[in-house]
Structure formats: C-alpha cells, structure tokens
Design an enzyme around this catalytic site. Structure first.
Site, PDB file in Angstrom:
ATOM      1  N   GLY A  27      82.277   7.208  22.702  1.00  0.00           N
ATOM      2  CA  GLY A  27      81.427   6.746  21.615  1.00  0.00           C
ATOM      3  C   GLY A  27      80.795   5.420  21.969  1.00  0.00           C
ATOM      4  O   GLY A  27      81.191   4.770  22.952  1.00  0.00           O
ATOM      5  N   SER A  74      76.089   5.411  28.698  1.00  0.00           N
ATOM      6  CA  SER A  74      75.267   6.496  29.246  1.00  0.00           C
ATOM      7  C   SER A  74      74.351   7.105  28.188  1.00  0.00           C
ATOM      8  O   SER A  74      73.403   7.817  28.510  1.00  0.00           O
ATOM      9  CB  SER A  74      76.164   7.580  29.847  1.00  0.00           C
ATOM     10  OG  SER A  74      77.117   7.997  28.892  1.00  0.00           O
ATOM     11  N   GLU A  75      74.627   6.821  26.908  1.00  0.00           N
ATOM     12  CA  GLU A  75      73.761   7.331  25.831  1.00  0.00           C
ATOM     13  C   GLU A  75      72.712   6.291  25.413  1.00  0.00           C
ATOM     14  O   GLU A  75      72.241   6.300  24.274  1.00  0.00           O
ATOM     15  CB  GLU A  75      74.589   7.757  24.613  1.00  0.00           C
ATOM     16  CG  GLU A  75      75.509   8.936  24.844  1.00  0.00           C
ATOM     17  CD  GLU A  75      74.791  10.261  25.100  1.00  0.00           C
ATOM     18  OE1 GLU A  75      73.546  10.265  25.176  1.00  0.00           O
ATOM     19  OE2 GLU A  75      75.486  11.283  25.239  1.00  0.00           O
ATOM     20  N   HIS A  93      77.357   6.239  17.645  1.00  0.00           N
ATOM     21  CA  HIS A  93      77.594   7.594  18.152  1.00  0.00           C
ATOM     22  C   HIS A  93      79.096   7.759  18.364  1.00  0.00           C
ATOM     23  O   HIS A  93      79.721   6.918  19.002  1.00  0.00           O
ATOM     24  CB  HIS A  93      76.840   7.815  19.471  1.00  0.00           C
ATOM     25  CG  HIS A  93      77.327   9.013  20.241  1.00  0.00           C
ATOM     26  ND1 HIS A  93      77.444  10.260  19.660  1.00  0.00           N
ATOM     27  CD2 HIS A  93      77.760   9.152  21.524  1.00  0.00           C
ATOM     28  CE1 HIS A  93      77.914  11.113  20.567  1.00  0.00           C
ATOM     29  NE2 HIS A  93      78.123  10.468  21.696  1.00  0.00           N
ATOM     30  N   HIS A  95      82.653  10.688  18.801  1.00  0.00           N
ATOM     31  CA  HIS A  95      83.212  12.031  18.992  1.00  0.00           C
ATOM     32  C   HIS A  95      84.315  12.208  17.940  1.00  0.00           C
ATOM     33  O   HIS A  95      85.400  12.695  18.252  1.00  0.00           O
ATOM     34  CB  HIS A  95      83.796  12.188  20.399  1.00  0.00           C
ATOM     35  CG  HIS A  95      82.796  12.038  21.502  1.00  0.00           C
ATOM     36  ND1 HIS A  95      83.151  12.036  22.832  1.00  0.00           N
ATOM     37  CD2 HIS A  95      81.437  11.909  21.475  1.00  0.00           C
ATOM     38  CE1 HIS A  95      82.058  11.879  23.572  1.00  0.00           C
ATOM     39  NE2 HIS A  95      81.010  11.800  22.783  1.00  0.00           N
TER      40      HIS A  95
END
Ligand SMILES: [Zn+2]
Length: 223
Positions: A27, A74-75, A93, A95
């Site tokens: 996340g 990476s996002e 973000h 999970h």
C-alpha cells in the site's frame, strides 16, 4: 511546508497500518503540496506501520525527486493520475482485506448502508491490470468518476480526499462497507438501497446538516 507534508503522509500511513488497512510494505499514501504542486509519496519497500518522514519522497511534475532518498512507490503513476484528475489532494492505496476480497469477486460494491453514500454511492471495481502500469492507473481514474473510492480487481482499493485526513477517513469507510457486505452476504442475499432510497438520504442529510457537530439548545426546564 514540504517537511510538514512528509510528516503528515507518514502519520497517515501509520494510522492506516494501525487500522489494519496497510499490511507490511503493501500500500502507499500520497498528498499534493497546494503551493508548489509537488507530491509527497511513500517510498517503495517501506514498512508502513513504522513510516517516518524520511521514508516519504517528494517529486515534482516531471517526477524528479526534490526531497528524500527513497525510490517512490511503484504505484506513482496511479497516485499522480488520481491527483491530477480532479479535486483530490491526497490518495490512499491499500490491499485491505475486506476490500480486496470483494474486488476478487464482484464488479461493483452495492449500497447496503446509507453511510456509503459519503463515498458517492455504488463503488466500481476497476478492471485488472498489472501493478504499477499506466493501464492500471487509467482504469482506476475511470472507476473513480464521481466517487471518492474505487476497488481494483484482484488487487485492492483506492480512496482520495481533499486532505490527507479525508482520504484516510474514506479508505476506512470503504473497508467498513466492504466488511459489512461480506458479513451480510454470508447470511444470504443482501438487500440494497436503490437510487430512490439514496436520493432521500442525501435530501435528509442536507436538511439536517448530517455529520456536523452542532450545539444543542437547552430545553426550557434547564435554562
Ligand atoms: Zn497495490
């Protein structure tokens, strides 16, 4: 301002980890500095429960690092796409367990409880694409249209807000709604609130200023 924003992003990551939405290094959290337009975002590989200001990297509009030493998440594409697509000032973000479970099965999270209307209503599930790709970022931006949150098929969830606190609150509310759906669906087919029910909730909320603390007027006997 930049150092304060890095502290606030780190604090938001710790708050989400404490609530069980960010697990280990999975996340990421970002926020935009309204003055410079720079974006502070958690670094890749950071254990988010212990996130420190120095674990947050600041990038400019060209993605050049202006503060921090860690490679951004990476996002990064996903965060920049959401931040540039509308009113979002901060993006989360995760999970998170319930959100990810729903996103592995459903194409949409229906409205079972009126609190979900704070997120905009039914929550779309963005089609699957490999993590960290511009394709995934585009799917998520589309799923977020007129919404403060979206699910990501077989991956997780995204929430945004005008501030970091609001983005975190929306992420927590989305996880609560997904947990409610899972619990309700385990008992049978959940009843959903249709458009008419949802409209009535919005009208009642506006009429009563719902969610805003108000000072009560003392009753006559206690004046
Ligand atoms: Zn992810």
């Amino acid at each position: 301002m930049t150092s304060q924003l890095r502290s606030e992003v780190a604090a938001a990551a710790r708050r989400l980890a404490d609530a069980g939405l960010l697990i280990g290094t999975a996340g990421n959290v970002s926020a935009r500095d309204p003055e410079t337009g720079h974006v502070a975002v958690t670094g890749t590989g950071v254990v988010l429960a212990g996130c420190r200001p120095e674990d947050v990297t600041v990038v400019d509009s060209d993605r050049s690092i202006v503060a921090g030493t860690l490679v951004p998440t990476s996002e990064l594409d996903l965060h920049l796409a959401v931040l540039s697509s509308g009113a979002a000032g901060a993006v989360v973000h995760t999970h998170a367990p319930a959100a990810t479970a729903v996103a592995c099965v459903r194409d949409e999270l229906p409205v079972l409880h009126y609190q979900q209307i704070l997120l905009g209503g039914e929550i779309r599930v963005a089609p699957y694409a490999t993590f960290g790709t511009p394709e995934l970022a585009a799917h998520v931006v589309e799923a977020l249209r007129d919404r403060s949150a979206a699910l990501m098929a077989n991956h997780g969830a995204v929430a945004h807000g005008t501030t970091l606190d609001k983005a975190v609150d929306n992420a927590l509310l989305l996880e609560w709604c997904c947990r409610l759906f899972l619990d309700a669906a385990s008992l049978g087919t959940p009843r959903v609130l249709d458009q008419e029910h949802q409209r009535a909730v919005v009208e009642a909320a506006i009429a009563r200023d719902y969610g805003t603390p108000r000072t009560a007027q003392p009753s006559k006997e206690h004046r």
